[in-house]
Design a protein around this motif. Sequence first.
Motif, PDB file in Angstrom:
ATOM      1  N   MET A  20       0.839  -1.199   0.000  1.00  0.00           N
ATOM      2  CA  MET A  20       0.000   0.000   0.000  1.00  0.00           C
ATOM      3  C   MET A  20       0.873   1.249   0.000  1.00  0.00           C
ATOM      4  N   ASP A  21       0.548   2.198  -0.880  1.00  0.00           N
ATOM      5  CA  ASP A  21       1.292   3.452  -0.967  1.00  0.00           C
ATOM      6  C   ASP A  21       0.807   4.409   0.123  1.00  0.00           C
ATOM      7  N   VAL A  22       1.697   4.692   1.112  1.00  0.00           N
ATOM      8  CA  VAL A  22       1.317   5.584   2.215  1.00  0.00           C
ATOM      9  C   VAL A  22       2.106   6.893   2.173  1.00  0.00           C
ATOM     10  N   SER A  23       2.673   7.202   1.013  1.00  0.00           N
ATOM     11  CA  SER A  23       3.389   8.470   0.874  1.00  0.00           C
ATOM     12  C   SER A  23       2.379   9.604   0.758  1.00  0.00           C
ATOM     13  N   PHE A  24       2.817  10.817   1.073  1.00  0.00           N
ATOM     14  CA  PHE A  24       1.909  11.963   1.018  1.00  0.00           C
ATOM     15  C   PHE A  24       1.468  12.234  -0.420  1.00  0.00           C
ATOM     16  N   ALA A  25       2.401  12.079  -1.369  1.00  0.00           N
ATOM     17  CA  ALA A  25       2.064  12.294  -2.781  1.00  0.00           C
ATOM     18  C   ALA A  25       1.024  11.283  -3.244  1.00  0.00           C
ATOM     19  N   GLY A  26       1.207  10.023  -2.842  1.00  0.00           N
ATOM     20  CA  GLY A  26       0.241   8.992  -3.211  1.00  0.00           C
ATOM     21  C   GLY A  26      -1.121   9.250  -2.585  1.00  0.00           C
ATOM     22  N   PHE A  27      -1.122   9.732  -1.342  1.00  0.00           N
ATOM     23  CA  PHE A  27      -2.367  10.055  -0.646  1.00  0.00           C
ATOM     24  C   PHE A  27      -3.122  11.166  -1.382  1.00  0.00           C
ATOM     25  N   CYS A  28      -2.410  12.208  -1.802  1.00  0.00           N
ATOM     26  CA  CYS A  28      -3.050  13.319  -2.518  1.00  0.00           C
ATOM     27  C   CYS A  28      -3.661  12.853  -3.832  1.00  0.00           C
ATOM     28  N   GLN A  29      -2.960  11.982  -4.542  1.00  0.00           N
ATOM     29  CA  GLN A  29      -3.491  11.452  -5.802  1.00  0.00           C
ATOM     30  C   GLN A  29      -4.775  10.659  -5.560  1.00  0.00           C
ATOM     31  N   GLN A  30      -4.772   9.856  -4.508  1.00  0.00           N
ATOM     32  CA  GLN A  30      -5.941   9.041  -4.198  1.00  0.00           C
ATOM     33  C   GLN A  30      -7.139   9.903  -3.801  1.00  0.00           C
ATOM     34  N   VAL A  31      -6.882  10.961  -3.053  1.00  0.00           N
ATOM     35  CA  VAL A  31      -7.962  11.845  -2.596  1.00  0.00           C
ATOM     36  C   VAL A  31      -8.680  12.478  -3.781  1.00  0.00           C
ATOM     37  N   PHE A  32      -7.907  12.983  -4.748  1.00  0.00           N
ATOM     38  CA  PHE A  32      -8.506  13.652  -5.907  1.00  0.00           C
ATOM     39  C   PHE A  32      -9.096  12.668  -6.921  1.00  0.00           C
ATOM     40  N   ALA A  33      -8.642  11.413  -6.844  1.00  0.00           N
ATOM     41  CA  ALA A  33      -9.151  10.412  -7.784  1.00  0.00           C
ATOM     42  C   ALA A  33     -10.373   9.677  -7.245  1.00  0.00           C
ATOM     43  N   ASN A  34     -10.562   9.713  -5.921  1.00  0.00           N
ATOM     44  CA  ASN A  34     -11.646   8.965  -5.295  1.00  0.00           C
ATOM     45  C   ASN A  34     -12.516   9.904  -4.460  1.00  0.00           C
ATOM     46  N   PRO A  35     -13.701  10.286  -4.961  1.00  0.00           N
ATOM     47  CA  PRO A  35     -14.566  11.227  -4.238  1.00  0.00           C
ATOM     48  C   PRO A  35     -14.973  10.747  -2.845  1.00  0.00           C
ATOM     49  N   VAL A  36     -15.157   9.429  -2.697  1.00  0.00           N
ATOM     50  CA  VAL A  36     -15.566   8.912  -1.388  1.00  0.00           C
ATOM     51  C   VAL A  36     -14.440   9.078  -0.376  1.00  0.00           C
ATOM     52  N   LEU A  37     -13.192   8.844  -0.818  1.00  0.00           N
ATOM     53  CA  LEU A  37     -12.052   9.054   0.084  1.00  0.00           C
ATOM     54  C   LEU A  37     -11.937  10.529   0.436  1.00  0.00           C
ATOM     55  N   MET A  38     -12.201  11.405  -0.548  1.00  0.00           N
ATOM     56  CA  MET A  38     -12.142  12.841  -0.272  1.00  0.00           C
ATOM     57  C   MET A  38     -13.145  13.230   0.813  1.00  0.00           C
ATOM     58  N   VAL A  39     -14.359  12.686   0.712  1.00  0.00           N
ATOM     59  CA  VAL A  39     -15.375  12.962   1.729  1.00  0.00           C
ATOM     60  C   VAL A  39     -14.938  12.421   3.086  1.00  0.00           C
ATOM     61  N   THR A  40     -14.345  11.213   3.079  1.00  0.00           N
ATOM     62  CA  THR A  40     -13.856  10.606   4.319  1.00  0.00           C
ATOM     63  C   THR A  40     -12.798  11.477   4.978  1.00  0.00           C
ATOM     64  N   VAL A  41     -11.866  11.970   4.178  1.00  0.00           N
ATOM     65  CA  VAL A  41     -10.791  12.819   4.696  1.00  0.00           C
ATOM     66  C   VAL A  41     -11.358  14.121   5.260  1.00  0.00           C
ATOM     67  N   VAL A  42     -12.260  14.746   4.500  1.00  0.00           N
ATOM     68  CA  VAL A  42     -12.862  16.012   4.957  1.00  0.00           C
ATOM     69  C   VAL A  42     -13.627  15.804   6.261  1.00  0.00           C
ATOM     70  N   LEU A  43     -14.395  14.722   6.340  1.00  0.00           N
ATOM     71  CA  LEU A  43     -15.160  14.444   7.555  1.00  0.00           C
ATOM     72  C   LEU A  43     -14.243  14.138   8.739  1.00  0.00           C
ATOM     73  N   THR A  44     -13.191  13.349   8.499  1.00  0.00           N
ATOM     74  CA  THR A  44     -12.258  13.018   9.579  1.00  0.00           C
ATOM     75  C   THR A  44     -11.575  14.265  10.112  1.00  0.00           C
ATOM     76  N   LEU A  45     -11.082  15.095   9.199  1.00  0.00           N
ATOM     77  CA  LEU A  45     -10.433  16.337   9.625  1.00  0.00           C
ATOM     78  C   LEU A  45     -11.438  17.261  10.295  1.00  0.00           C
ATOM     79  N   GLY A  46     -12.696  17.211   9.823  1.00  0.00           N
ATOM     80  CA  GLY A  46     -13.743  17.997  10.462  1.00  0.00           C
ATOM     81  C   GLY A  46     -13.994  17.548  11.883  1.00  0.00           C
ATOM     82  N   VAL A  47     -14.001  16.243  12.108  1.00  0.00           N
ATOM     83  CA  VAL A  47     -14.204  15.708  13.455  1.00  0.00           C
ATOM     84  C   VAL A  47     -13.025  16.066  14.357  1.00  0.00           C
ATOM     85  N   ILE A  48     -11.816  15.988  13.815  1.00  0.00           N
ATOM     86  CA  ILE A  48     -10.632  16.372  14.599  1.00  0.00           C
ATOM     87  C   ILE A  48     -10.718  17.845  14.987  1.00  0.00           C
ATOM     88  N   PHE A  49     -11.150  18.676  14.037  1.00  0.00           N
ATOM     89  CA  PHE A  49     -11.311  20.104  14.305  1.00  0.00           C
ATOM     90  C   PHE A  49     -12.354  20.326  15.409  1.00  0.00           C
TER      91      PHE A  49
END
Length: 350
Positions: free
Chosen positions: A1-30
């Motif tokens: 599994m690619d856990v680099s920051f560059a790989g993460f950014c590519q996955q976020v923009f390529a996968n809308p569901v992951l983008m929502v997951t990331v936004v929600l997670t960061l929202g909960v942390i906030f």
Amino acid sequence: MDVSFAGFCQQVFANPVLMVTVVLTLGVIFVNGWTDAPNAIATCIATRCLKVRTAIMMSAVFNFLGVLVMTHINSAVASTISNMVDFGGQTDEALIALCAALFSIVVYSVAASVFGIPTSESHSLIAGLTGAAIAIHNGVGGVNFDEWVKVLYGLVLSLALGFFMGWVICKIITIFCAAMDRRKTNGFFTTAQIFGAAFMSFMHGAQDGQKFIGVLFLGVAFCNGQSSVEGMLIPVWLMLLCSVVMGVGTSVGGEKIIKSVGMDMVKLEKFQGFSADLAGAVCLLLSSVFGIPVSTTHTKTSAIMGVGAVKRLSAINFGVVKDMMLTWIFTFPGCGLISFVVAKIFITIF
């Protein structure tokens, strides 16, 4: 599994569901930094050791450091959260269910904060994940009870140990300083309480930051077709990202919660505030080392009650305590039900 920051950014923009997951997670942390972190500095402000904005900014810095440093040293809490439920082999559905769990936490936490009631984002997270897992499996087959039992340990530990340590530390200080002029000790305890509030803020970040790091890491794994993160190392960039978001959330403040915890529940003097901060922080440290997810709200408020009990039980405003306890009791079924319903809706739509 690619856990680099560059790989993460590519996955976020390529996968809308992951983008929502990331936004929600960061929202909960906030939201956690905004609504939960004020517990760490409530006593420091109530005893007038620090002004509100100064205390909030100090707490923001130490929350940031707590997430970053403790996760790097010992990520046991993050592992417990990641392994608590099994969303099944269908990683696409699992990612959708994870979004539902996070959505339920945001809804529940924000609603409670409007009324100035300290909630436990820790228990909201656990309830949300459990509700979503039940929705996917149509039963409790996806709940890992070996890991879930640590939540029950944490519930007892945060209440009993927090109260006990608050009482013991305050009692020792009371006996030791009995013959001293109270006014002469105020200078020392002012400094000591600032240290205690910083320590408490650090441990809040260490405990709660790890929980959400574990969730975000799990979302990345689902996106890569893996149903578990067991045995994987958490990348430093992920620790840093969550640290920054929690620090920013803390900087927003939470004046209503500070008032409920630090002023309404028990009237504290400086040495009592220091006792509560030190007791709460030590409890969180022990829990973090052993990988037990506990509620920082439970821990701090029970420590304050223990401190108040040294003087007399009537010093505790049990009306405020009752309101908090009812909120905590409703968190598990409330968040769990919201997460279950939303997970079913999301799976049907997507």
